[in-house]
Motif scaffolding. Structure first.
Motif, PDB file in Angstrom:
ATOM      1  N   ALA A 444      -1.750   8.364  -9.081  1.00 52.58           N
ATOM      2  CA  ALA A 444      -0.347   8.637  -9.388  1.00 52.58           C
ATOM      3  C   ALA A 444       0.437   7.354  -9.654  1.00 52.58           C
ATOM      4  N   GLY A 445       0.980   7.214 -10.861  1.00 53.00           N
ATOM      5  CA  GLY A 445       1.778   6.042 -11.212  1.00 53.00           C
ATOM      6  C   GLY A 445       0.973   4.837 -11.632  1.00 53.00           C
ATOM      7  N   ALA A 446      -0.359   4.961 -11.733  1.00 54.04           N
ATOM      8  CA  ALA A 446      -1.199   3.795 -12.028  1.00 54.04           C
ATOM      9  C   ALA A 446      -0.952   3.221 -13.409  1.00 54.04           C
ATOM     10  N   LYS A 447      -0.501   4.053 -14.355  1.00 54.11           N
ATOM     11  CA  LYS A 447      -0.365   3.560 -15.729  1.00 54.11           C
ATOM     12  C   LYS A 447       0.703   2.475 -15.874  1.00 54.11           C
ATOM     13  N   SER A 448       1.545   2.287 -14.873  1.00 50.09           N
ATOM     14  CA  SER A 448       2.561   1.236 -14.929  1.00 50.09           C
ATOM     15  C   SER A 448       1.980  -0.147 -14.674  1.00 50.09           C
ATOM     16  N   PHE A 449       0.775  -0.211 -14.143  1.00 49.81           N
ATOM     17  CA  PHE A 449       0.154  -1.492 -13.843  1.00 49.81           C
ATOM     18  C   PHE A 449      -0.630  -1.963 -15.064  1.00 49.81           C
ATOM     19  N   LYS A 450      -0.055  -2.897 -15.806  1.00 55.48           N
ATOM     20  CA  LYS A 450      -0.685  -3.365 -17.043  1.00 55.48           C
ATOM     21  C   LYS A 450      -0.096  -4.701 -17.444  1.00 55.48           C
ATOM     22  N   GLY A 451      -0.845  -5.426 -18.263  1.00 53.35           N
ATOM     23  CA  GLY A 451      -0.364  -6.704 -18.758  1.00 53.35           C
ATOM     24  C   GLY A 451      -0.503  -7.817 -17.728  1.00 53.35           C
ATOM     25  N   THR A 452       0.242  -8.891 -17.948  1.00 48.55           N
ATOM     26  CA  THR A 452       0.287 -10.007 -17.008  1.00 48.55           C
ATOM     27  C   THR A 452       1.577  -9.909 -16.210  1.00 48.55           C
ATOM     28  N   LEU A 453       1.450  -9.794 -14.901  1.00 48.41           N
ATOM     29  CA  LEU A 453       2.598  -9.543 -14.036  1.00 48.41           C
ATOM     30  C   LEU A 453       2.731 -10.639 -12.995  1.00 48.41           C
ATOM     31  N   ASP A 454       3.955 -10.984 -12.656  1.00 47.38           N
ATOM     32  CA  ASP A 454       4.177 -11.795 -11.475  1.00 47.38           C
ATOM     33  C   ASP A 454       3.892 -10.934 -10.254  1.00 47.38           C
ATOM     34  N   ASN A 455       3.391 -11.550  -9.175  1.00 46.18           N
ATOM     35  CA  ASN A 455       3.081 -10.747  -7.986  1.00 46.18           C
ATOM     36  C   ASN A 455       4.307 -10.027  -7.426  1.00 46.18           C
ATOM     37  N   THR A 456       5.495 -10.588  -7.626  1.00 47.16           N
ATOM     38  CA  THR A 456       6.701  -9.925  -7.134  1.00 47.16           C
ATOM     39  C   THR A 456       6.968  -8.612  -7.859  1.00 47.16           C
ATOM     40  N   LYS A 457       6.503  -8.486  -9.100  1.00 50.70           N
ATOM     41  CA  LYS A 457       6.750  -7.270  -9.881  1.00 50.70           C
ATOM     42  C   LYS A 457       5.933  -6.086  -9.360  1.00 50.70           C
ATOM     43  N   VAL A 458       4.836  -6.367  -8.689  1.00 50.25           N
ATOM     44  CA  VAL A 458       4.019  -5.285  -8.132  1.00 50.25           C
ATOM     45  C   VAL A 458       4.811  -4.502  -7.092  1.00 50.25           C
ATOM     46  N   PHE A 459       5.617  -5.194  -6.318  1.00 51.74           N
ATOM     47  CA  PHE A 459       6.467  -4.518  -5.336  1.00 51.74           C
ATOM     48  C   PHE A 459       7.346  -3.461  -6.001  1.00 51.74           C
ATOM     49  N   GLY A 460       7.972  -3.821  -7.124  1.00 51.46           N
ATOM     50  CA  GLY A 460       8.826  -2.870  -7.824  1.00 51.46           C
ATOM     51  C   GLY A 460       8.058  -1.666  -8.325  1.00 51.46           C
ATOM     52  N   LEU A 461       6.815  -1.884  -8.763  1.00 55.50           N
ATOM     53  CA  LEU A 461       5.995  -0.777  -9.242  1.00 55.50           C
ATOM     54  C   LEU A 461       5.583   0.142  -8.091  1.00 55.50           C
ATOM     55  N   LEU A 462       5.340  -0.438  -6.923  1.00 49.65           N
ATOM     56  CA  LEU A 462       5.033   0.379  -5.746  1.00 49.65           C
ATOM     57  C   LEU A 462       6.239   1.229  -5.357  1.00 49.65           C
ATOM     58  N   LYS A 463       7.394   0.618  -5.346  1.00 49.91           N
ATOM     59  CA  LYS A 463       8.628   1.358  -5.040  1.00 49.91           C
ATOM     60  C   LYS A 463       8.853   2.473  -6.051  1.00 49.91           C
ATOM     61  N   SER A 464       8.664   2.157  -7.322  1.00 51.14           N
ATOM     62  CA  SER A 464       8.881   3.141  -8.373  1.00 51.14           C
ATOM     63  C   SER A 464       7.913   4.312  -8.225  1.00 51.14           C
ATOM     64  N   ALA A 465       6.654   4.010  -7.872  1.00 51.03           N
ATOM     65  CA  ALA A 465       5.673   5.065  -7.689  1.00 51.03           C
ATOM     66  C   ALA A 465       6.080   6.012  -6.558  1.00 51.03           C
ATOM     67  N   PHE A 466       6.697   5.458  -5.547  1.00 47.12           N
ATOM     68  CA  PHE A 466       7.197   6.273  -4.443  1.00 47.12           C
ATOM     69  C   PHE A 466       8.536   6.956  -4.767  1.00 47.12           C
ATOM     70  N   GLY A 467       9.201   6.495  -5.824  1.00 48.61           N
ATOM     71  CA  GLY A 467      10.510   7.026  -6.157  1.00 48.61           C
ATOM     72  C   GLY A 467      11.633   6.438  -5.340  1.00 48.61           C
ATOM     73  N   PHE A 468      11.417   5.243  -4.800  1.00 49.51           N
ATOM     74  CA  PHE A 468      12.453   4.589  -3.988  1.00 49.51           C
ATOM     75  C   PHE A 468      13.427   3.821  -4.881  1.00 49.51           C
TER      76      PHE A 468
END
Length: 468
Positions: A444-468
């Motif tokens: 669920a929500g895995a398709k948002s993880f792509k490209g070259t990301l700063d490690n801080t951006k992963v936090f936002g994707l985790l929050k988004s996956a949870f809907g926070f």
């Protein structure tokens, strides 16, 4: 017709947005400490061959992650894991604090042990919320499990806030609901905790085998946690028998990390290895407990000893611990799919906090054992350096094992469990590397993880996956 088409396009856009955010009931975040790209590749070849695949390789979404910290090109584990958990860049050695926080040296307790609270100074930064704290506030269960000491940098970044990662006794105190030093943002507490380093939770006992290790303040944090409703476990048997309807803490080593997988499964096992669960067993037990929460959960799983073996330039233990970490990923996938076959409600993310200096040498023949001396892909004969000496395929950029004068290496030597790969620059301990690391994701929500990301951006994707 144009209005109909526009309405359909807007509806599709809305649907895609809804799919990208707020769809994961559960998130399992796997962190291979120090598991850089070369370690992933070497582990794959070691276990499955060049054309094989690790379980993490089979996850359909991938990205590469930049890992630098607020003050260094090459990060240590504290700020890199904290970046994933908080979305904030911080200085090396700092755990889940604001960027300006200075990593002041931790104080020493009455027994001379590092680990008292070093963050009392006014103005030395502020806490920043972790994804576990946010999940807890939304009514989800949370867990943090590791093969290192539970108070080590990576797990600590999920549940504590401290100016220096070495203040491990203070980090432990942040876990006890209602106790002195408790991190109140955890509300009623972390639901599942597992790792090593029991000494950080127990009072100093001069007669014990731990010597000076232990809490100088006299507190028994495990007794306090038991009084707060936790099941307290010291070994695999206790863990297996533990009920799933109570909070749980398992500390499987009296004074250090869990054993390396090579030693835990040896005959006979080394040290406390005979009583320690595998990371896969810890993971599935944690899922059993956390899944009792109808609102879902966040679980962090660390394969922490990969990093330690790499620092020691012992590639064999590093690769075997990486395989054990990969086995835990498969165990989690299999278990999640029993109740969530398409992972429609579960997001699984696998990554590393930083790289190491492990590198591939020469033009090795396909099928040559990855830990062996290098053999030429054309002739199959041992390849040699400019001085006529054989060398291994895997080496390190720096570390303690740089000979003054290279000599021939043979297979029996380099394939031994305790062989240390040669290094380029002589240092007391091999360092982290500053290169990008890999990220794999599925569910669920895995398709948002792509490209070259700063490690801080992963936090936002985790929050988004949870809907926070």
């Amino acid at each position: 017709m144009k209005q109909t088409f526009l309405a359909a396009a807007l509806a599709l856009s809305f649907a895609n947005s809804a799919y990208a955010a707020g769809e994961a009931k559960n998130i399992i975040f796997f962190l291979g400490d120090g598991m850089g790209p070369s370690t992933v590749t070497a582990s794959r070849i070691f276990k499955y061959g060049e054309d094989g695949s690790l379980n993490m390789d089979k996850l359909e979404r991938t990205a590469r992650i930049k890992t630098y910290s607020n003050d260094a090109q090459t990060t240590d584990s504290a700020p890199s894991m904290a970046a994933y958990m908080t979305g904030v860049k911080m200085n090396n050695e700092v755990i889940s604090m604001s960027p300006e926080t200075v990593a002041t040296p931790p104080g020493k307790d009455a027994n001379g042990n590092l680990g008292i609270n070093n963050c009392a100074a006014t103005g030395n930064g502020a806490s920043v919320a972790t994804i576990l704290e946010l999940a807890k506030a939304k009514g989800k269960a949370i867990g943090s499990i590791t093969t290192t000491e539970l108070t080590h940098a990576t797990p600590a970044a999920t549940f504590s806030h401290i100016c220096n990662r070495n203040a491990q006794y203070a980090i432990a105190a942040q876990l006890v609901p209602g106790g002195a030093g408790y991190n109140s943002a955890l509300l009623d507490g972390v639901d599942v905790l597992m790792g090593g380093g029991r000494n950080h939770f127990l009072p100093y006992d001069a007669s014990s085998s731990t010597g000076k290790l232990g809490r100088a303040d006299g507190r028994n944090l495990l007794t306090e946690l038991g009084a707060k409703g936790y099941t307290v476990s010291a070994n695999k048997a206790d863990m297996i028998a533990a009920p799933t309807n109570k909070k749980f803490i398992g500390l499987y080593s009296s004074k250090s990390h869990l054993e390396y997988e090579l030693d835990r499964t040896a005959t006979p096992p080394v040290g406390e290895g005979a009583t320690q669960p595998s990371l896969a067993e810890m993971t599935t037990k944690a899922m059993d407990i956390l899944s009792q929460n109808a609102n879902g959960y966040f679980l962090m799983v660390e394969g922490g000893r990969i990093d330690h073996a790499l620092h020691g330039t012992n590639a064999k233990r590093a690769l075997i611990d990486t395989i054990a970490f990969d086995d835990a990923i498969k165990a989690a996938l299999d278990k999640a799919k029993l109740t969530d076959p398409t992972l429609a409600n579960t997001l699984i993310v696998v990554t590393a906090d930083h790289d190491h200096t492990l590198a591939f040498n020469g033009y090795g023949k396909r099928g040559n054992p990855i830990l062996d001396i290098n053999r030429d892909y054309k002739t199959g004969q041992a390849t040699k350096d400019a001085d006529g000496n054989t060398y291994t395929t895997l080496v390190f950029g720096n570390g303690p094992n740089r000979p003054d004068l290279r000599t021939n290496l043979d297979s029996a030597t380099v394939l031994a469990d305790n062989y240390l790969q040669e290094t380029g620059v002589r240092l007391a301990s091999e360092t982290h590397g500053g290169g990008d690391v890999k990220l794999f994701a599925t569910g669920a929500g895995a398709k948002s993880f792509k490209g070259t990301l700063d490690n801080t951006k992963v936090f936002g994707l985790l929050k988004s996956a949870f809907g926070f």
